[in-house]
Every structure is written in structure tokens, then in C-alpha cells.
Design a protein around this motif. Sequence first.
Motif, PDB file in Angstrom:
ATOM      1  N   ASP A 204      11.786  28.723  -0.258  1.00  0.00           N
ATOM      2  CA  ASP A 204      10.682  29.654  -0.488  1.00  0.00           C
ATOM      3  C   ASP A 204      10.794  30.758   0.565  1.00  0.00           C
ATOM      4  O   ASP A 204      10.339  30.610   1.701  1.00  0.00           O
ATOM      5  CB  ASP A 204       9.356  28.899  -0.368  1.00  0.00           C
ATOM      6  N   ARG A 207       7.494  32.121   2.149  1.00  0.00           N
ATOM      7  CA  ARG A 207       6.886  31.176   3.093  1.00  0.00           C
ATOM      8  C   ARG A 207       7.672  31.131   4.397  1.00  0.00           C
ATOM      9  O   ARG A 207       7.097  31.119   5.494  1.00  0.00           O
ATOM     10  CB  ARG A 207       6.830  29.778   2.472  1.00  0.00           C
ATOM     11  N   GLU A 210       6.992  34.239   6.443  1.00  0.00           N
ATOM     12  CA  GLU A 210       5.677  34.150   7.087  1.00  0.00           C
ATOM     13  C   GLU A 210       5.710  33.225   8.303  1.00  0.00           C
ATOM     14  O   GLU A 210       5.096  33.515   9.338  1.00  0.00           O
ATOM     15  CB  GLU A 210       4.638  33.657   6.078  1.00  0.00           C
ATOM     16  N   GLU A 211       6.442  32.120   8.189  1.00  0.00           N
ATOM     17  CA  GLU A 211       6.554  31.194   9.319  1.00  0.00           C
ATOM     18  C   GLU A 211       7.273  31.849  10.495  1.00  0.00           C
ATOM     19  O   GLU A 211       6.872  31.698  11.659  1.00  0.00           O
ATOM     20  CB  GLU A 211       7.301  29.930   8.891  1.00  0.00           C
TER      21      GLU A 211
END
Length: 290
Positions: A204, A207, A210-211
Motif C-alpha cells: 500500500d 500508507r 504516510e508512515e
Amino acid sequence: MANPVVVGVDGSPSSLRAVEVAAREAGLRGVGLGLVHAFGWPSMHVPPGGPPWNPAAAGVRELVDSTLIKAEQRARRATPQVEITREVSVGEPLMVLEIESRTATLVVVGSRGLGAFGSLLLGSTAVHLAAHGRCPVLVVRGRPDPNGPVLLAVDGSPAGEKAVEFAFAEASLRGVDLVALHVWNTWSERAYEGPGDPLNVVVDIERLREEEQRLLDDTLSPWQERHPGVTVRRRLVRSRVRPALIEASREAQLVVAGARGRGGFTGLLLGSVSQALLHHAHCPVAVVRG
């Protein structure tokens, strides 16, 4: 008295450049500068008249003194007000400078010494010190942009906290921006030293991005509060780590990295990213151990 900046002197053009940089670093910090010559540089051309292990032998003391005098002249031209001391130690430069690092605020060395083989990009002294030094080690190489920012290689590791602290302090001392670069890819969910994005892995991406952005923000925020006068430019880049950092160093006056990142083997004292920067960066590299 504040710990000095120490610079290794062997008379090579690389070490004389290091002396100039070290003098400016000492001036920025308001501390003294220690010129250290280790009597035992592998290719030192010792004149006849005495055994090579005795710096007081006929002809050898004059050679050593001449080397240190030239270094001191370069240092005074770079930063006239800095207090300078000279020291001659018998022993291999690797060990002498490692011992000096225990009481120094910064150790500066050139990227190549008199003992380096022609085909090597980096002298063994610089690599050894970056791995074993007890204080930050600055290896002088490349052609830095004097107006460029300080570049910080952000990896988010606990060991990298000292590098973040050092980079903020350097940007503050120099009055320049700090570019905090975090490079990520999909090699693994925590891949700081991976070779790049493999084609057969499905993740992903949003995701993961963003992490990685959260990791960058969490790493910088506490230090930004402590250094409100430093302008921080946060850069999150999806790429191969080492090439991206080396390319970014073209526009910097200094790049700062931790000795070890999130990847690599536990027993290694110097990670592949810091080693790549030491060999290929386009500006001086500061390696900071955790």
C-alpha cells in the motif's frame, strides 16, 4: 576549557584542506584547534639519519616541524583568531586520532592521506575514525557550495538522534537552512538501506508514504522546537537511498549522517549509507555515532 576541534595533519594536500575546514569549525564553536601529527603515516618519506620510529632523530624533527608549521599557517589564514596547539604522537594515525577523539568536540580529517593507494577513493584513517571515533568525525571531500544548506540524512533510528542533534547545531552555527532528507522505498516496510523498489512486491504505497512522512516529522519536531531559528526544509523522496543522498550533496556545504541506519547487520559499526557518502559525496561528510 571547552574541548577543541582536532585535525589530523600529514602534509598532504587533502590534510591541508582539512586544516582550513577545522580552523573554521573551531572558530564557529569558539574553541581551540589542535593540530595532530601521528609519527607513523605509512608512506611518510623519512630522511636518512635515524630510525623511522624516533621523531627526534636527525632530519626527522625538522620534517615534522615543517609539516606542522605549514598547517598552522593555513589555519591562521582561514581563521586568524583561533587558538592553535601542535602535537606530535608516535603511533599509527588510526589509533592516535581515535584516542584524540575521546576529548575532542570534533575530529577533522582529509579524505585521502599520504598513505592512500592511488586507486582508493578514501583513506583508511577516515573510514576507521568514522566507525570508531568517540566524537563526530568530519571528513573533508568534494567541492562544497559555501552558500548551500546543511543536508541531514534522516533514517528515524534511535542511533541517528545524535546526527539530528549535530545537524541542527551545525545549521545554527553556520546560519543556513537545514535540508532534512528522508529517502524511502518499498524494499521493506522499514528499508533505509535497501537497493530500491523491487518489481514483485505489492504494498500500500500511500500508507507507506504516510508512515515515512510521520517518521520524518517525529524525528525533526523535538529538535525544531529547540532550534527555532533554524529553517528546516523537509524532503521525503521515494528512491534508492544512497544515490539520492549523494545527488543531494551536490548543493550542500555539509552532509550529516549517523554511523548506522535502520538496516544493516548489528555487528557493523559503519552502515552502507554512511560509507557511500564518505566515498562519493560532493561535499564534506560528518558521521555521528549514536
